[in-house]
Design a protein around this motif. Structure first.
Motif, short mmCIF file in Angstrom:
data_model
loop_
_atom_site.label_atom_id
_atom_site.label_comp_id
_atom_site.label_asym_id
_atom_site.label_seq_id
_atom_site.Cartn_x
_atom_site.Cartn_y
_atom_site.Cartn_z
N ALA A 39 10.74 94.17 20.31
CA ALA A 39 10.19 92.87 19.92
C ALA A 39 8.78 92.80 20.49
N VAL A 40 7.80 92.63 19.63
CA VAL A 40 6.40 92.62 20.03
C VAL A 40 5.85 91.23 19.79
N LEU A 41 5.32 90.61 20.85
CA LEU A 41 4.86 89.22 20.79
C LEU A 41 3.36 89.14 20.52
N PHE A 42 2.98 88.14 19.74
CA PHE A 42 1.58 87.88 19.44
C PHE A 42 1.31 86.38 19.52
N CYS A 43 0.06 86.06 19.75
CA CYS A 43 -0.39 84.67 19.79
C CYS A 43 -0.94 84.31 18.41
N GLY A 44 -0.28 83.39 17.71
CA GLY A 44 -0.74 83.02 16.37
C GLY A 44 0.39 82.45 15.54
N SER A 45 0.07 82.03 14.33
CA SER A 45 1.06 81.52 13.39
C SER A 45 1.76 82.68 12.70
N GLY A 46 2.73 82.37 11.85
CA GLY A 46 3.51 83.41 11.20
C GLY A 46 2.69 84.39 10.37
N THR A 47 1.57 83.93 9.82
CA THR A 47 0.76 84.80 8.97
C THR A 47 0.19 85.98 9.75
N ILE A 48 0.01 85.83 11.06
CA ILE A 48 -0.52 86.96 11.84
C ILE A 48 0.45 88.14 11.79
N ASN A 49 1.74 87.88 11.70
CA ASN A 49 2.72 88.96 11.60
C ASN A 49 2.54 89.77 10.32
N ALA A 56 8.89 86.58 12.63
CA ALA A 56 9.05 85.12 12.60
C ALA A 56 8.07 84.51 13.60
N SER A 57 8.05 83.20 13.63
CA SER A 57 7.24 82.48 14.61
C SER A 57 8.11 81.43 15.27
N ALA A 58 7.73 81.05 16.48
CA ALA A 58 8.62 80.28 17.34
C ALA A 58 8.92 78.88 16.83
N GLN A 59 8.05 78.33 15.99
CA GLN A 59 8.23 76.94 15.58
C GLN A 59 9.24 76.78 14.44
N LYS A 60 9.83 77.87 13.99
CA LYS A 60 10.77 77.80 12.87
C LYS A 60 12.21 77.89 13.38
N GLY A 61 12.84 79.05 13.19
CA GLY A 61 14.28 79.16 13.42
C GLY A 61 14.74 78.94 14.85
N ILE A 62 13.95 79.39 15.84
CA ILE A 62 14.42 79.17 17.21
C ILE A 62 14.10 77.76 17.69
N MET A 63 13.35 77.00 16.88
CA MET A 63 13.09 75.57 17.12
C MET A 63 12.32 75.36 18.42
N ALA A 64 11.25 76.19 18.55
CA ALA A 64 10.36 76.05 19.70
C ALA A 64 9.00 75.55 19.22
N MET A 65 7.92 76.03 19.82
CA MET A 65 6.61 75.47 19.56
C MET A 65 5.67 76.45 18.85
N THR A 66 4.73 75.88 18.13
CA THR A 66 3.75 76.66 17.39
C THR A 66 2.83 77.43 18.35
N GLY A 67 2.50 78.66 17.97
CA GLY A 67 1.54 79.44 18.75
C GLY A 67 2.04 80.80 19.17
N LEU A 68 3.36 81.03 19.08
CA LEU A 68 3.95 82.32 19.43
C LEU A 68 4.61 82.91 18.19
#
Length: 373
Positions: free
Chosen positions: A59-69, A190-202
């Motif tokens: 699992a590789v983490l990035f700072c950004g919205s889902g489009t960065i993936n 994915a990005s954190a603000q969707k399925g895991i129900m966290a915050m935008t930015g990860l």
């Protein structure tokens, strides 16, 4: 503790107060070992959600919205003499084609109808006729319409022709159950603000280590958005290469705890019953749903605008928003529609309350009910 808003848009999702408050922590330098341990905990949880073997996947983490993936996977995972195949049947797979255009990548834009699942024979024929296809990209759930793509069947075809299968799971990850090997997925995101129900930015990419490591020899098309660079730095130092969204990662850790407390199947069942309540509520009011039953992801209902001179989406939206509910317009060219989504920390009671407000908004704006087409 915080005024609750029910977000029925396709993300960011409604969050719990405990996730919100998890961001309130003492200031910390992200290079501290303590924070690196939190990063590792988050990475391990993200792998568990999709049943990914940590020996085989990272699992590789990035700072950004889902489009960065999307950007990272497409620019990082295409070898020098390879071609990408974009299975394009919606707004978000179209974005994948646009990324290829911006980087000047060789690709095939396989444009398909947006209101039905893709023709598997056509996909196989394209793979057969183009042996230089090295990467196939598709979207699991096109949130512009609610369409679900059959990734397991597509993945089997991709692997039959020796390609790497990249799936945008931004709007299914941690909602619909996903199993990396059984679903024939090499990379998901994915990005954190969707399925895991966290915050935008990860945002995060989960993929095969062997392919990431092979990509070290591929052309370098981006500096910040290079998958191998981020993977290698995290493996060596336990950190993101560049400054991470610190407080957002604390929220993600809390959201993952709550995900595993609820459980994969219980969470999916909750999303499904919310979706059923949404679809039933819209149909009772006479709205037509763009994607037919059996082909939808059961997470987003896209309803067509009625043929009523009094219908005005902005006015309906504003009336609902003032009462604590957010709805969202659609994403299909020349088709007026709006979307109501089953994401986030919501349940059937929220949908019942929403339809009371929604019907009031229709009445206030003199929209005929049942709506007419």
């Amino acid at each position: 503790m915080v005024q609750r808003k029910v977000l029925l848009n396709p993300g960011p999702a409604t969050t719990t107060d405990t996730v919100k408050m998890a961001q309130v922590v003492p200031d910390i330098c992200p290079r501290e070992k303590e924070f690196a341990a939190i990063m590792r905990e988050v990475e391990e949880g993200l792998l568990r959600i999709v049943h990914a073997d940590p020996e085989e996947y990272a699992a590789v983490l990035f700072c950004g919205s889902g489009t960065i993936n999307m950007d990272i996977c497409l620019n990082s995972l295409l070898p020098e003499n390879g071609k990408a195949l974009i299975i394009n049947n919606g707004a978000y797979s179209s974005r994948g084609a646009e990324i290829c255009q911006y980087y000047g990548l060789p690709f095939i834009n396989l444009k398909l109808p947006v209101d039905r699942q893709p023709d598997l024979d056509l996909i196989e024929d394209t793979l057969k006729k183009n042996p230089d296809i090295a990467l196939v990209y598709t979207t699991h759930h096109e949130t512009g319409t609610g369409l679900l793509n059959p990734i397991r069947q597509i993945g089997a075809l991709v692997h039959r022709y020796h390609g790497v299968f990249v799936v945008d799971t931004t709007s299914t990850y941690a909602m619909r159950p996903i199993h990396m090997t059984e679903d024939e997925i090499d990379f998901c995101m994915a990005s954190a603000q969707k399925g895991i129900m966290a915050m935008t930015g990860l945002s995060f990419i989960i993929g095969k280590k062997s392919v990431i490591e092979a990509s070290a020899e591929y052309p370098k098309r981006s500096y910040y958005c290079n998958l191998f660079m981020q993977y290698e730095y995290a493996r060596a130092h336990g950190e993101m290469h560049f400054t991470p969204p610190v407080q957002v990662i604390y929220a993600a850790r809390q959201a993952l705890k709550e995900y595993f407390e609820e459980g994969e199947l219980n969470k999916w069942e909750r999303h499904r019953r919310v979706y059923c309540a949404i679809r039933e509520g819209l149909e009772e009011l006479g709205f037509r749903i763009f994607i037919p039953k059996g082909q939808e992801a059961e997470l987003v209902a896209a309803a067509l605008y009625p043929d009523d001179p009094n219908w005005n989406f902005e006015k309906i939206h504003d009336a609902c928003y003032e009462r604590g509910f957010t709805i969202y317009p659609g994403k299909v060219e020349k088709a007026g529609m709006f979307r109501i989504c089953a994401l986030g920390a919501i349940d059937q009671e929220d949908i019942k309350a929403f339809f009371t407000v929604f019907q009031e908004a229709l009445k206030e704006n003199h929209v005929t009910v049942p709506v007419v087409y």
